[in-house]
Design an enzyme around this catalytic site. Sequence first.
Site, PDB file in Angstrom:
ATOM      1  N   LYS A 146       0.842  -1.195   0.000  1.00 39.90           N
ATOM      2  CA  LYS A 146       0.000   0.000   0.000  1.00 39.90           C
ATOM      3  C   LYS A 146       0.881   1.250   0.000  1.00 39.90           C
ATOM      4  O   LYS A 146       2.084   1.187   0.230  1.00 39.90           O
ATOM      5  CB  LYS A 146      -0.913  -0.003   1.227  1.00 39.90           C
ATOM      6  CG  LYS A 146      -0.165   0.036   2.556  1.00 39.90           C
ATOM      7  CD  LYS A 146      -1.104  -0.053   3.736  1.00 39.90           C
ATOM      8  CE  LYS A 146      -0.326  -0.010   5.053  1.00 39.90           C
ATOM      9  NZ  LYS A 146      -1.220  -0.047   6.227  1.00 39.90           N
TER      10      LYS A 146
ATOM     11  N   ARG B  19     -11.112  -0.116  14.860  1.00 35.09           N
ATOM     12  CA  ARG B  19     -10.957   0.743  13.689  1.00 35.09           C
ATOM     13  C   ARG B  19     -11.941   0.206  12.662  1.00 35.09           C
ATOM     14  O   ARG B  19     -13.142   0.275  12.882  1.00 35.09           O
ATOM     15  CB  ARG B  19      -9.487   0.730  13.225  1.00 35.09           C
ATOM     16  CG  ARG B  19      -9.093   1.906  12.356  1.00 35.09           C
ATOM     17  CD  ARG B  19      -7.601   1.971  12.123  1.00 35.09           C
ATOM     18  NE  ARG B  19      -7.077   0.801  11.432  1.00 35.09           N
ATOM     19  CZ  ARG B  19      -5.796   0.632  11.103  1.00 35.09           C
ATOM     20  NH1 ARG B  19      -4.913   1.552  11.437  1.00 35.09           N
ATOM     21  NH2 ARG B  19      -5.396  -0.442  10.462  1.00 35.09           N
TER      22      ARG B  19
ATOM     23  N   TYR C  90      14.898  31.349   9.019  1.00 32.65           N
ATOM     24  CA  TYR C  90      13.845  32.210   9.545  1.00 32.65           C
ATOM     25  C   TYR C  90      13.919  32.339  11.065  1.00 32.65           C
ATOM     26  O   TYR C  90      14.089  31.360  11.781  1.00 32.65           O
ATOM     27  CB  TYR C  90      12.474  31.667   9.163  1.00 32.65           C
ATOM     28  CG  TYR C  90      12.176  31.749   7.682  1.00 32.65           C
ATOM     29  CD1 TYR C  90      12.155  32.967   7.017  1.00 32.65           C
ATOM     30  CD2 TYR C  90      11.915  30.590   6.957  1.00 32.65           C
ATOM     31  CE1 TYR C  90      11.883  33.036   5.660  1.00 32.65           C
ATOM     32  CE2 TYR C  90      11.638  30.643   5.592  1.00 32.65           C
ATOM     33  CZ  TYR C  90      11.626  31.872   4.952  1.00 32.65           C
ATOM     34  OH  TYR C  90      11.362  31.936   3.611  1.00 32.65           O
TER      35      TYR C  90
ATOM     36  N   MET D 182      10.565  25.677   3.558  1.00 31.87           N
ATOM     37  CA  MET D 182       9.771  24.936   2.586  1.00 31.87           C
ATOM     38  C   MET D 182      10.645  24.136   1.622  1.00 31.87           C
ATOM     39  O   MET D 182      10.297  23.019   1.231  1.00 31.87           O
ATOM     40  CB  MET D 182       8.874  25.891   1.795  1.00 31.87           C
ATOM     41  CG  MET D 182       7.958  25.175   0.804  1.00 31.87           C
ATOM     42  SD  MET D 182       6.924  26.310  -0.147  1.00 31.87           S
ATOM     43  CE  MET D 182       5.824  26.933   1.132  1.00 31.87           C
TER      44      MET D 182
END
Length: 361
Positions: A34, A129, A256, A304
């Site tokens: 998966k 679940r 930053y 980022m």
Amino acid sequence: MNLLTTKIDLDAIAHNTRVLKQMAGPAKLMAVVKANAYNHGVEKVAPVIAAHGADAFGVATLAEAMQLRDIGISQEVLCWIWTPEQDFRAAIDRNIDLAVISPAHAKALIETDAEHIRVSIKIDSGLHRSGVDEQEWEGVFSALAAAPHIEVTGMFTHLACADEPENPETDRQIIAFRRALALARKHGLECPVNHVCNSPAFLTRSDLHMEMVRPGLAFYGLEPVAGLEHGLKPAMTWEAKVSVVKQIEAGQGTSYGLTWRAEDRGFVAVVPAGYADGMPRHAQGKFSVTIDGLDYPQVGRVCMDQFVISLGDNPHGVEAGAKAVIFGENGHDATDFAERLDTINYEVVCRPTGRTVRAYV
């Protein structure tokens, strides 16, 4: 030249498959692929696993199951996350086994106009679940047994605490699962192939192998329980090319907020991997990268697109273009990286995204 790469070692995948196949013994081996084979690239990885001993494949979604058929996987494929509102008929037509995880799922399959449908019943034995709850067992079992076009291949469940080998919850779940299996057979369901073992249970509880085992993480060479060693080879390396090396004066900060400042005059380097690529922003100051066998700490905020490492006075002459290993071969392994970030190796190998380019070796 790629700035940011995950290298996937297909020989390691093949090796791990052979190791797991041997450990499985007489039990069938289902490979969980998966999430794009745990972010290793299912199109390349699944055929290797198929060629080296996997008897079946497990995936989460219908799209993942269909993709396996598209790339030529002929083994049994089990899909366990789907909804009755989806168009699941195409999966049935391509001989994909569907999990029955609720009475609504059973009803949808029973009412489907198909000549033959293979299903596996997922039992909620304590994870709470997905899965058929105990009060629903009898109704689901009897309904499936009365449907002539439904073939129940078996039952399965998912263990909540298998990565804690001494946790008694595992045995409690197994007791519940066996109770469900006995009830299903009482209602006329043969359930010939049943499985409960994810990677940690497979590697620590050979008494629970049943007719099939269902590891995922172990195929990619990672141990699911601290302290275990089964000769698996990690398949993923996440690495980047240093983009900039620059001098910094004592007291100057970087990134930053200037949250880190140099104590002495020295050098910093920029590594082009940021939170858009899967490096979590909260990783600030918690990890190091490896360049030519030496560790360099990450400093300042993760951005980022990039993060910064401290080179000290750069005695080894690190330059732009140097290979910085975030985790993997010639660096810290994924488990160590995960521990530094207070998470698990499952998540870590799924993180490299964004501008990361996957390369196979």
